[in-house]
Scaffold this motif. Structure first.
Motif, PDB file in Angstrom:
ATOM      1  N   GLY A 271      57.606  36.622  45.521  1.00 36.69           N
ATOM      2  CA  GLY A 271      58.221  36.408  44.214  1.00 36.69           C
ATOM      3  C   GLY A 271      57.919  37.453  43.173  1.00 36.69           C
ATOM      4  N   ILE A 272      57.339  38.585  43.564  1.00 33.96           N
ATOM      5  CA  ILE A 272      57.046  39.669  42.626  1.00 33.96           C
ATOM      6  C   ILE A 272      58.134  40.726  42.759  1.00 33.96           C
ATOM      7  N   LYS A 273      58.909  40.922  41.704  1.00 29.98           N
ATOM      8  CA  LYS A 273      59.999  41.892  41.752  1.00 29.98           C
ATOM      9  C   LYS A 273      59.490  43.312  41.531  1.00 29.98           C
ATOM     10  N   THR A 274      60.264  44.264  41.972  1.00 28.99           N
ATOM     11  CA  THR A 274      59.910  45.674  41.787  1.00 28.99           C
ATOM     12  C   THR A 274      59.740  45.985  40.299  1.00 28.99           C
ATOM     13  N   GLY A 275      58.625  46.568  39.947  1.00 35.17           N
ATOM     14  CA  GLY A 275      58.358  46.909  38.550  1.00 35.17           C
ATOM     15  C   GLY A 275      57.636  45.835  37.774  1.00 35.17           C
ATOM     16  N   ASP A 276      57.478  44.637  38.348  1.00 34.40           N
ATOM     17  CA  ASP A 276      56.754  43.567  37.653  1.00 34.40           C
ATOM     18  C   ASP A 276      55.267  43.908  37.534  1.00 34.40           C
ATOM     19  N   ASP A 277      54.688  43.592  36.376  1.00 32.63           N
ATOM     20  CA  ASP A 277      53.244  43.719  36.226  1.00 32.63           C
ATOM     21  C   ASP A 277      52.556  42.551  36.915  1.00 32.63           C
ATOM     22  N   PHE A 278      51.331  42.782  37.370  1.00 36.26           N
ATOM     23  CA  PHE A 278      50.548  41.677  37.936  1.00 36.26           C
ATOM     24  C   PHE A 278      49.064  42.024  37.889  1.00 36.26           C
ATOM     25  N   ILE A 279      48.251  40.975  37.897  1.00 40.79           N
ATOM     26  CA  ILE A 279      46.797  41.088  37.981  1.00 40.79           C
ATOM     27  C   ILE A 279      46.385  40.683  39.387  1.00 40.79           C
ATOM     28  N   LEU A 280      45.408  41.380  39.946  1.00 42.58           N
ATOM     29  CA  LEU A 280      44.888  41.037  41.264  1.00 42.58           C
ATOM     30  C   LEU A 280      43.546  40.332  41.126  1.00 42.58           C
ATOM     31  N   LEU A 281      43.381  39.289  41.925  1.00 43.64           N
ATOM     32  CA  LEU A 281      42.119  38.560  41.956  1.00 43.64           C
ATOM     33  C   LEU A 281      41.652  38.473  43.402  1.00 43.64           C
ATOM     34  N   SER A 282      40.490  39.040  43.652  1.00 44.44           N
ATOM     35  CA  SER A 282      39.903  39.039  44.995  1.00 44.44           C
ATOM     36  C   SER A 282      38.553  38.344  44.920  1.00 44.44           C
ATOM     37  N   PRO A 283      38.514  37.030  45.061  1.00 43.60           N
ATOM     38  CA  PRO A 283      37.257  36.300  44.832  1.00 43.60           C
ATOM     39  C   PRO A 283      36.279  36.352  45.995  1.00 43.60           C
ATOM     40  N   PHE A 284      36.732  36.883  47.131  1.00 42.74           N
ATOM     41  CA  PHE A 284      35.895  36.866  48.328  1.00 42.74           C
ATOM     42  C   PHE A 284      35.334  38.242  48.646  1.00 42.74           C
TER      43      PHE A 284
ATOM     44  N   ARG B 248      46.889  49.873  43.839  1.00 48.47           N
ATOM     45  CA  ARG B 248      47.403  50.991  43.029  1.00 48.47           C
ATOM     46  C   ARG B 248      48.410  50.518  41.995  1.00 48.47           C
ATOM     47  N   ARG B 249      49.167  49.474  42.310  1.00 48.96           N
ATOM     48  CA  ARG B 249      50.218  48.994  41.409  1.00 48.96           C
ATOM     49  C   ARG B 249      49.716  47.984  40.369  1.00 48.96           C
ATOM     50  N   ALA B 250      48.498  47.503  40.508  1.00 52.81           N
ATOM     51  CA  ALA B 250      48.010  46.410  39.663  1.00 52.81           C
ATOM     52  C   ALA B 250      47.672  46.875  38.248  1.00 52.81           C
ATOM     53  N   LYS B 251      47.814  45.971  37.300  1.00 52.51           N
ATOM     54  CA  LYS B 251      47.376  46.232  35.929  1.00 52.51           C
ATOM     55  C   LYS B 251      45.856  46.123  35.820  1.00 52.51           C
ATOM     56  N   CYS B 252      45.267  45.266  36.656  1.00 47.92           N
ATOM     57  CA  CYS B 252      43.825  45.085  36.656  1.00 47.92           C
ATOM     58  C   CYS B 252      43.426  44.346  37.930  1.00 47.92           C
ATOM     59  N   LEU B 253      42.251  44.679  38.434  1.00 46.76           N
ATOM     60  CA  LEU B 253      41.673  43.978  39.590  1.00 46.76           C
ATOM     61  C   LEU B 253      40.405  43.282  39.142  1.00 46.76           C
ATOM     62  N   ILE B 254      40.240  42.027  39.575  1.00 44.59           N
ATOM     63  CA  ILE B 254      39.023  41.255  39.314  1.00 44.59           C
ATOM     64  C   ILE B 254      38.413  40.911  40.666  1.00 44.59           C
ATOM     65  N   THR B 255      37.170  41.313  40.884  1.00 43.87           N
ATOM     66  CA  THR B 255      36.589  41.171  42.218  1.00 43.87           C
ATOM     67  C   THR B 255      35.070  41.234  42.171  1.00 43.87           C
TER      68      THR B 255
ATOM     69  N   GLY C   8      38.360  51.930  42.077  1.00 47.25           N
ATOM     70  CA  GLY C   8      37.668  53.055  41.456  1.00 47.25           C
ATOM     71  C   GLY C   8      38.252  54.388  41.874  1.00 47.25           C
ATOM     72  N   ALA C   9      38.573  54.526  43.156  1.00 45.79           N
ATOM     73  CA  ALA C   9      39.159  55.769  43.656  1.00 45.79           C
ATOM     74  C   ALA C   9      40.553  55.997  43.086  1.00 45.79           C
ATOM     75  N   LEU C  10      41.264  54.917  42.776  1.00 48.25           N
ATOM     76  CA  LEU C  10      42.628  55.017  42.261  1.00 48.25           C
ATOM     77  C   LEU C  10      42.678  54.993  40.731  1.00 48.25           C
ATOM     78  N   ASN C  11      41.528  54.820  40.098  1.00 50.23           N
ATOM     79  CA  ASN C  11      41.434  54.740  38.636  1.00 50.23           C
ATOM     80  C   ASN C  11      42.218  53.549  38.080  1.00 50.23           C
ATOM     81  N   VAL C  12      42.204  52.456  38.830  1.00 53.77           N
ATOM     82  CA  VAL C  12      42.841  51.212  38.390  1.00 53.77           C
ATOM     83  C   VAL C  12      41.798  50.383  37.641  1.00 53.77           C
TER      84      VAL C  12
END
Length: 335
Positions: free
Chosen positions: A174-187, A248-255, A265-269
């Motif tokens: 359900g994420i369209k091309t160009g949509d912003d999103f936040i990533l959450l990796s709790p594990f 690389r496409r995320a606005k922010c990653l939480i992990t 870090g390598a991608l400067n995200v």
């Protein structure tokens, strides 16, 4: 200097990424050298497309005689560097009379006496940034001075067709091309470093209430709770290259302190990293990263103590959704 170097690094995605600045510097200093990296099959794709690493050899765990299949490659090398104790490979290198054998040692072990040099600079024994410690390790072993920006790490980059496949994966949830999103990796790779699901749920509620932006779950762990509770999930649906592209496409990653943090870090995200048993000065990316670390007296601690923590893992469990959201609101200002 037309020499051949083989490097064997234990650990996961982050451990490999933290060696990339030093290897990049080594290649710049000796353009004619050949750099071979020896790693396990799960992490090969993290670095096998980097231009300054000439070859990545895969050790397939569980395969009969898996580690011994690399012996023909050992003979060709001018320098063998094993950053962890590798008795099987060290014994073979000694029998084959490979020149310049470097490794950590074990007191009282015969193979320690066969080393040409014993590694002194070890990441776990330093509070300094791991990539800088790794550069010091190689500098000491090779009697050179490696210069350059050791805070800039690298990862393999996806091809155009692989990026198209990631677009398809995102469209499917359900994420369209160009949509912003936040990533959450709790594990994380060890369950002790996982962020509690009750705080995960609270954070998603806060984001949904204050931002008009989807939260996508990523990771290599099954979670019926997440699959049932939340709309957007790529848990166990990406390989490592696809994961790199999604980050690389995320606005922010939480992990937690884990592989995805190092990729970001390598991608400067922008990344909010949750630290428990280890310290940010050693592992947190130096650019665009906001570590949360409660700095309890018992931290940092050893993996063995962490697995049998007498304090109920409070260094991770006490990190709340409100703490994370406060940092997020500084990265992505509320409208």
């Amino acid at each position: 200097m037309e020499k051949e170097f083989l490097l064997r690094v234990e650990g996961g995605v982050g451990d490999l990424i933290m060696f990339t600045p030093a290897l990049r510097s080594l290649k710049e200093k000796f353009t004619g050298c050949m750099i071979t990296f020896l790693t396990i099959d799960k992490t090969v794709d993290v670095i096998n497309r980097l231009p300054y690493i000439d070859r990545v050899i895969c050790i397939k765990r569980g395969r009969f005689m898996g580690r011994y299949r690399v012996l023909p490659d050992l003979i060709k090398q001018d320098y063998l560097i094993f950053t962890e104790w590798q008795p099987h490979l060290l014994f073979c290198a000694w029998i084959l009379r490979c020149s310049h054998r470097f490794s950590v040692g074990r007191d009282g072990k015969f193979l320690t006496g066969t080393l040409h040099k014993r590694i002194r600079h070890v990441v776990s024994s330093s509070i300094n940034f791991a990539a800088q410690t790794n550069a010091e390790l190689l500098s000491d072993m090779l009697d050179v001075k490696l210069n350059g920006d050791m805070t800039k790490c690298d990862v393999s980059m996806p091809t155009e067709s692989e990026r198209t496949e990631v677009t398809r994966l995102l469209n499917k949830i359900g994420i369209k091309t160009g949509d912003d999103f936040i990533l959450l990796s709790p594990f994380a790779s060890s369950k002790e470093r996982n962020w509690p699901l009750k705080e995960v749920e609270k954070l998603v509620e806060l984001i949904n209430k204050n931002y008009n932006i989807p939260v996508i779950f990523i990771g290599n762990t099954d979670s019926p709770f997440i699959e049932k509770k939340f709309q957007y999930s790529l848990l166990r649906k990406t390989n490592i290259i696809q994961l790199i592209e999604v980050i690389r496409r995320a606005k922010c990653l939480i992990t937690p302190d884990s592989g995805p943090m190092h990729i970001a870090g390598a991608l400067n995200v922008p990344c909010i990293s949750l630290f428990s048993k280890d310290i940010p000065s050693r592992w947190a990316p130096k650019h665009n990263c906001w570590p949360i670390y409660l700095s309890y007296p018992c931290s940092p601690c050893t993996p063995e103590k962490f697995r049998d923590c007498p304090y109920d893992l409070k260094c991770m469990k006490d990190i709340t959704a409100n703490m994370v959201f406060k940092v997020l609101s500084n990265i992505l200002p509320l409208k």
